[in-house]
Design a protein around this motif. Structure first.
Motif, PDB file in Angstrom:
ATOM      1  N   PHE A 179       0.850  -1.188   0.039  1.00 19.92           N
ATOM      2  CA  PHE A 179       0.058  -0.059   0.030  1.00 19.92           C
ATOM      3  C   PHE A 179       1.065   1.305   0.020  1.00 19.92           C
ATOM      4  N   GLN A 180       1.905   1.304   0.724  1.00 17.53           N
ATOM      5  CA  GLN A 180       2.662   2.521   1.057  1.00 17.53           C
ATOM      6  C   GLN A 180       3.318   2.639  -0.379  1.00 17.53           C
ATOM      7  N   LEU A 181       3.958   1.463  -1.006  1.00 16.67           N
ATOM      8  CA  LEU A 181       4.655   1.562  -2.161  1.00 16.67           C
ATOM      9  C   LEU A 181       3.546   2.255  -3.569  1.00 16.67           C
ATOM     10  N   LEU A 182       2.471   1.885  -3.423  1.00 18.83           N
ATOM     11  CA  LEU A 182       1.439   2.291  -4.335  1.00 18.83           C
ATOM     12  C   LEU A 182       1.125   3.598  -4.100  1.00 18.83           C
ATOM     13  N   ARG A 183       0.965   4.004  -2.654  1.00 19.93           N
ATOM     14  CA  ARG A 183       0.634   5.415  -2.442  1.00 19.93           C
ATOM     15  C   ARG A 183       1.641   6.388  -2.854  1.00 19.93           C
ATOM     16  N   VAL A 184       3.026   6.040  -2.634  1.00 21.95           N
ATOM     17  CA  VAL A 184       4.038   7.228  -3.119  1.00 21.95           C
ATOM     18  C   VAL A 184       3.971   7.390  -4.587  1.00 21.95           C
ATOM     19  N   MET A 185       3.755   6.141  -5.298  1.00 17.26           N
ATOM     20  CA  MET A 185       3.777   6.579  -6.880  1.00 17.26           C
ATOM     21  C   MET A 185       2.561   7.248  -7.380  1.00 17.26           C
ATOM     22  N   MET A 186       1.467   7.114  -6.751  1.00 21.98           N
ATOM     23  CA  MET A 186       0.123   7.622  -6.801  1.00 21.98           C
ATOM     24  C   MET A 186       0.058   9.033  -6.812  1.00 21.98           C
ATOM     25  N   HIS A 187       0.826   9.491  -5.678  1.00 22.64           N
ATOM     26  CA  HIS A 187       0.560  11.042  -5.369  1.00 22.64           C
ATOM     27  C   HIS A 187       1.482  11.668  -6.260  1.00 22.64           C
ATOM     28  N   ALA A 188       2.419  11.201  -7.206  1.00 22.81           N
ATOM     29  CA  ALA A 188       3.103  11.823  -8.224  1.00 22.81           C
ATOM     30  C   ALA A 188       3.219  11.037  -9.748  1.00 22.81           C
ATOM     31  N   PRO A 189       1.845  11.189 -10.197  1.00 21.11           N
ATOM     32  CA  PRO A 189       1.574  10.278 -11.477  1.00 21.11           C
ATOM     33  C   PRO A 189       2.757  10.642 -12.474  1.00 21.11           C
TER      34      PRO A 189
END
Length: 230
Positions: A160-170
Motif C-alpha cells: 500500500f505504501q509503495l502504491l501510495r507514493v507513486m500515486m501521489h506523483a503520477p
C-alpha cells in the motif's frame, strides 16, 4: 471556493500555532498542528493536506530542509513558509526551494487566511487547467486500502505504501532507493531485489482486478512509475 480544505501547520511556538489554527478553523478549514520538524514526513505518509504552513526555524529538521523534501516527494501540496527572516524571502520563493508563498512574522491572523485562500485558488486553477487522467485505482488512506472498481485489491502495508507514493506523483519515475526510503522509514538495510519483489506482487494484485491496465510501469535501468493512462 469551499474552505473545507485540510491544512497542516508546522510551528514550534504553541501560541502562534494555536492562533493560526483557531483563526483558520473559524473560516472552515480542517487544521492539524505539529511542533517538531522530524514529525512532518512520517505524518505525510498517512495524510494528504492541501497546504502546509511551514515555519522556517524548527527543532529536529528545519523548514528549508522540509520544504525541499516535501517538494520532492509530494509536489502537489502547496507550501507557505512562515519566517521572521525577511532576508530569506527570495530564497524561499526561488527555484531552490519552490515555496508557493511566504508570511513574515509578526503577522495578523487575517493575513494568514488571505494568503492561504489565495494559494489554494492558484493551486485549484492549475489543477483544473491540466487535469490528470482519471485513476482506475482509489486509495482509502484511513483504512490502508486500495480499491479498483470498488473492490479491495488486498495489499499488504508495504505494498500500500509503495502504491501510495507513486500515486501521489503520477508519471514521476522513482528509483528503487527512493522507494525504499518511503517503504522503510527505520533505515533498515534491504536490497533492490526486495523492492522489485514487492512491485511484482503489487502489479499482480492489480492485474487480477484490472487485467487490461498496466498502471505500474518499469523504466529500464531507472525504477518505476505510476501511469494512470495504462
Amino acid at each position: 471556493m469551499s474552505n473545507d480544505a485540510s491544512l497542516l501547520i508546522v510551528e514550534d511556538e504553541p501560541k502562534i500555532a494555536r492562533l493560526m489554527a483557531d483563526y483558520l478553523q473559524t473560516h472552515g478549514f480542517t487544521v492539524t498542528t505539529l511542533e517538531d520538524g522530524e514529525a512532518v514526513m512520517p505524518w505525510l505518509e498517512q495524510q494528504a493536506p492541501a497546504l502546509i504552513l511551514l515555519d522556517l526555524m524548527l527543532p529536529g529538521v528545519d523548514g528549508l530542509t522540509l520544504c525541499r523534501e516535501i517538494r520532492q516527494h509530494y509536489p502537489a501540496i502547496a507550501i507557505i513558509m512562515v519566517t521572521a527572516k525577511v532576508e530569506e524571502v527570495d530564497r524561499l520563493l526561488g527555484l531552490e526551494l519552490g515555496a508557493d508563498d511566504y508570511i513574515c512574522k509578526p503577522f495578523s491572523p487575517r493575513e494568514v487566511v488571505a494568503r492561504v485562500k489565495a494559494v489554494l485558488r492558484r493551486s485549484q486553477a492549475t489543477d483544473t487547467a491540466a487535469q490528470p487522467p482519471a485513476s482506475p485505482v482509489t486509495l482509502n488512506e484511513d483504512g490502508w486500502q486500495a480499491l479498483a472498481n470498488g473492490q479491495d485489491i488486498g495489499l499488504t502495508a508495504v505494498e500500500f505504501q509503495l502504491l501510495r507514493v507513486m500515486m501521489h506523483a503520477p508519471g514521476r519515475i522513482f528509483s528503487r532507493e527512493q522507494l525504499m526510503d518511503h517503504m522503510y522509514r527505520d533505515n533498515r538495510i534491504v536490497s533492490e531485489r526486495t523492492v522489485d519483489s514487492h512491485v511484482k506482487k503489487l502489479r499482480k494484485k492489480i492485474a487480477d482486478v484490472l487485467p487490461e491496465q498496466d498502471i505500474i510501469r518499469s523504466v529500464y535501468g531507472v525504477g518505476y512509475k505510476y501511469e494512470p493512462e495504462g
